[in-house]
Design a protein around this motif. Sequence first.
Motif, PDB file in Angstrom:
ATOM      1  N   TYR A 141      -6.358  -6.287  -8.241  1.00 58.09           N
ATOM      2  CA  TYR A 141      -5.164  -5.574  -7.804  1.00 58.09           C
ATOM      3  C   TYR A 141      -5.464  -4.080  -7.858  1.00 58.09           C
ATOM      4  CZ  TYR A 141      -2.982 -10.035  -9.101  1.00 58.09           C
ATOM      5  OH  TYR A 141      -2.665 -11.358  -9.229  1.00 58.09           O
ATOM      6  N   SER A 142      -5.058  -3.359  -6.845  1.00 58.48           N
ATOM      7  CA  SER A 142      -5.216  -1.907  -6.852  1.00 58.48           C
ATOM      8  C   SER A 142      -4.071  -1.286  -6.083  1.00 58.48           C
ATOM      9  CB  SER A 142      -6.558  -1.494  -6.239  1.00 58.48           C
ATOM     10  OG  SER A 142      -6.657  -1.936  -4.897  1.00 58.48           O
ATOM     11  N   ILE A 143      -3.799  -0.025  -6.369  1.00 57.54           N
ATOM     12  CA  ILE A 143      -2.709   0.667  -5.692  1.00 57.54           C
ATOM     13  C   ILE A 143      -3.181   2.036  -5.240  1.00 57.54           C
ATOM     14  CG2 ILE A 143      -1.765   1.658  -7.823  1.00 57.54           C
ATOM     15  CD1 ILE A 143       1.055   1.171  -6.603  1.00 57.54           C
ATOM     16  N   ILE A 144      -2.776   2.414  -4.045  1.00 57.39           N
ATOM     17  CA  ILE A 144      -3.034   3.742  -3.494  1.00 57.39           C
ATOM     18  C   ILE A 144      -1.705   4.469  -3.434  1.00 57.39           C
ATOM     19  CG2 ILE A 144      -3.927   5.055  -1.533  1.00 57.39           C
ATOM     20  CD1 ILE A 144      -6.034   3.406  -2.976  1.00 57.39           C
ATOM     21  N   ASP A 151       3.340   4.134  -1.163  1.00 57.08           N
ATOM     22  CA  ASP A 151       2.341   3.394  -1.926  1.00 57.08           C
ATOM     23  C   ASP A 151       1.872   2.157  -1.156  1.00 57.08           C
ATOM     24  OD1 ASP A 151       2.970   5.255  -3.837  1.00 57.08           O
ATOM     25  OD2 ASP A 151       4.092   3.868  -5.120  1.00 57.08           O
ATOM     26  N   THR A 152       0.623   1.764  -1.411  1.00 59.69           N
ATOM     27  CA  THR A 152       0.094   0.513  -0.866  1.00 59.69           C
ATOM     28  C   THR A 152      -0.537  -0.276  -2.003  1.00 59.69           C
ATOM     29  OG1 THR A 152      -0.379   1.503   1.296  1.00 59.69           O
ATOM     30  CG2 THR A 152      -1.511  -0.549   0.755  1.00 59.69           C
ATOM     31  N   PHE A 162      -9.679 -13.790   2.218  1.00 61.12           N
ATOM     32  CA  PHE A 162      -8.246 -13.487   2.204  1.00 61.12           C
ATOM     33  C   PHE A 162      -8.035 -12.135   1.521  1.00 61.12           C
ATOM     34  CE2 PHE A 162      -8.652 -18.084   2.194  1.00 61.12           C
ATOM     35  CZ  PHE A 162      -7.753 -18.481   3.173  1.00 61.12           C
ATOM     36  N   PHE A 163      -7.234 -11.286   2.128  1.00 62.19           N
ATOM     37  CA  PHE A 163      -6.987  -9.951   1.578  1.00 62.19           C
ATOM     38  C   PHE A 163      -5.532  -9.586   1.848  1.00 62.19           C
ATOM     39  CE2 PHE A 163      -7.190  -5.226   2.226  1.00 62.19           C
ATOM     40  CZ  PHE A 163      -7.400  -4.894   0.894  1.00 62.19           C
ATOM     41  N   GLY A 164      -4.790  -9.281   0.776  1.00 64.85           N
ATOM     42  CA  GLY A 164      -3.372  -8.997   0.932  1.00 64.85           C
ATOM     43  C   GLY A 164      -3.033  -7.535   0.698  1.00 64.85           C
ATOM     44  N   ARG A 165      -1.928  -7.106   1.267  1.00 68.71           N
ATOM     45  CA  ARG A 165      -1.446  -5.745   1.034  1.00 68.71           C
ATOM     46  C   ARG A 165       0.068  -5.704   1.203  1.00 68.71           C
ATOM     47  NH1 ARG A 165      -5.435  -5.387   5.057  1.00 68.71           N
ATOM     48  NH2 ARG A 165      -4.612  -5.902   7.114  1.00 68.71           N
ATOM     49  N   ILE A 166       0.691  -4.812   0.446  1.00 69.17           N
ATOM     50  CA  ILE A 166       2.126  -4.537   0.570  1.00 69.17           C
ATOM     51  C   ILE A 166       2.260  -3.036   0.766  1.00 69.17           C
ATOM     52  CG2 ILE A 166       4.409  -4.801  -0.464  1.00 69.17           C
ATOM     53  CD1 ILE A 166       3.177  -6.865  -2.376  1.00 69.17           C
ATOM     54  N   TYR A 167       2.994  -2.623   1.781  1.00 74.89           N
ATOM     55  CA  TYR A 167       3.069  -1.193   2.055  1.00 74.89           C
ATOM     56  C   TYR A 167       4.381  -0.818   2.733  1.00 74.89           C
ATOM     57  CZ  TYR A 167       1.383  -2.679   6.701  1.00 74.89           C
ATOM     58  OH  TYR A 167       1.231  -3.304   7.913  1.00 74.89           O
ATOM     59  N   ASP A 168       4.639   0.488   2.758  1.00 71.17           N
ATOM     60  CA  ASP A 168       5.830   1.051   3.395  1.00 71.17           C
ATOM     61  C   ASP A 168       5.577   1.124   4.892  1.00 71.17           C
ATOM     62  OD1 ASP A 168       7.737   2.872   4.492  1.00 71.17           O
ATOM     63  OD2 ASP A 168       8.094   3.709   2.499  1.00 71.17           O
ATOM     64  N   ARG A 183       6.330  -4.157   4.098  1.00 73.90           N
ATOM     65  CA  ARG A 183       5.621  -5.269   4.729  1.00 73.90           C
ATOM     66  C   ARG A 183       4.693  -5.944   3.724  1.00 73.90           C
ATOM     67  NH1 ARG A 183       2.944  -4.944  10.588  1.00 73.90           N
ATOM     68  NH2 ARG A 183       5.116  -5.452  11.077  1.00 73.90           N
ATOM     69  N   TRP A 184       4.747  -7.275   3.700  1.00 69.09           N
ATOM     70  CA  TRP A 184       3.802  -8.130   2.971  1.00 69.09           C
ATOM     71  C   TRP A 184       2.859  -8.703   4.020  1.00 69.09           C
ATOM     72  CZ3 TRP A 184       8.370  -6.789   1.137  1.00 69.09           C
ATOM     73  CH2 TRP A 184       8.592  -6.760  -0.245  1.00 69.09           C
ATOM     74  N   GLU A 185       1.567  -8.480   3.873  1.00 69.93           N
ATOM     75  CA  GLU A 185       0.613  -8.847   4.922  1.00 69.93           C
ATOM     76  C   GLU A 185      -0.621  -9.488   4.311  1.00 69.93           C
ATOM     77  OE1 GLU A 185       0.289  -6.107   8.466  1.00 69.93           O
ATOM     78  OE2 GLU A 185      -1.645  -5.710   7.497  1.00 69.93           O
TER      79      GLU A 185
END
Length: 286
Positions: A141-144, A151-152, A162-168, A183-185
């Motif tokens: 888990y990491s956050i930018i 934030d992402t 498989f690679f997931g991300r949540i972002y504005d 968005r959940w992607e």
Amino acid sequence: MKEKPQIVSRETIVSVNFAVDWITLTISRQASRNQASIDAHNHLTGMVDQGNSPKMWDSFGYVGWDVGGMRWGRRNQDDIIQLRGAYASEKWEEYVGYASNISRVDLATTLKFQFHPISHIKEQFETVQKLAEDLPISRNYSIIQPLIGGDTLYVGKRSSQFFGRIYDKGLESGQQEYQNCLRWEVEVKKPAAYPLVQHLVHSENKAASINAFIKGWFEERLIECPWSSEIAYSAMQFPRIRTTDEKALAWLEKQVAPTVQRLIARGKALDVLNSLQIETITNKGD
């Protein structure tokens, strides 16, 4: 006094969209290459007619173009097509019918809230970091956190299957339609991409299948998905593709118009016209 953050919950969701947001496929059968090429060039012509300017594009030996949410390229034995965003959501199934292989597909759930969920991603990261300490296997888990906000949260490794991300999505897209959206992607690469897409093709309810996949994938990795398993929200529509002219006008409105207005207010209207090399303004066809 600092405003108390509002709570993200099912009750604060205004609308939801489940979609294919990206797909990369290759086509090797000659008959399929021929028909897909016709469809792709019809799209190219339509985009140009609407004021879009195509860009030359090449990748891994493929040479072609990029316009309106679509890339098309050709090399000796096969063609490649990449669809993204609104055009992917609309046309993915049509082009999958031509595919010999699918190397990547991105599935996305986009939630629109009653307010801007400014702290939700950071809170998700802090929560999952604590939960992950008790897991028998390690998770990535990491956050930018950019200074401008937005934030992402990344789940997994970008190089993995498989690679997931949540972002504005509002900040990422810059489009008003996505204001207050997260968005959940999940990005799925080969060899899992092809069977996953085939499952979607044969699913009677594609939105429900995308929902089940994304919700299951994130929750298995301890990430909260604050929407219901049932599709009980108003459907959120993707914004249409903006033409090149519309993008240029939006840039002028945001970046240039304030300066022009200040100069005009100071009595320099003629200087502005001269600087822009404008003598008279008429609309074509008038």
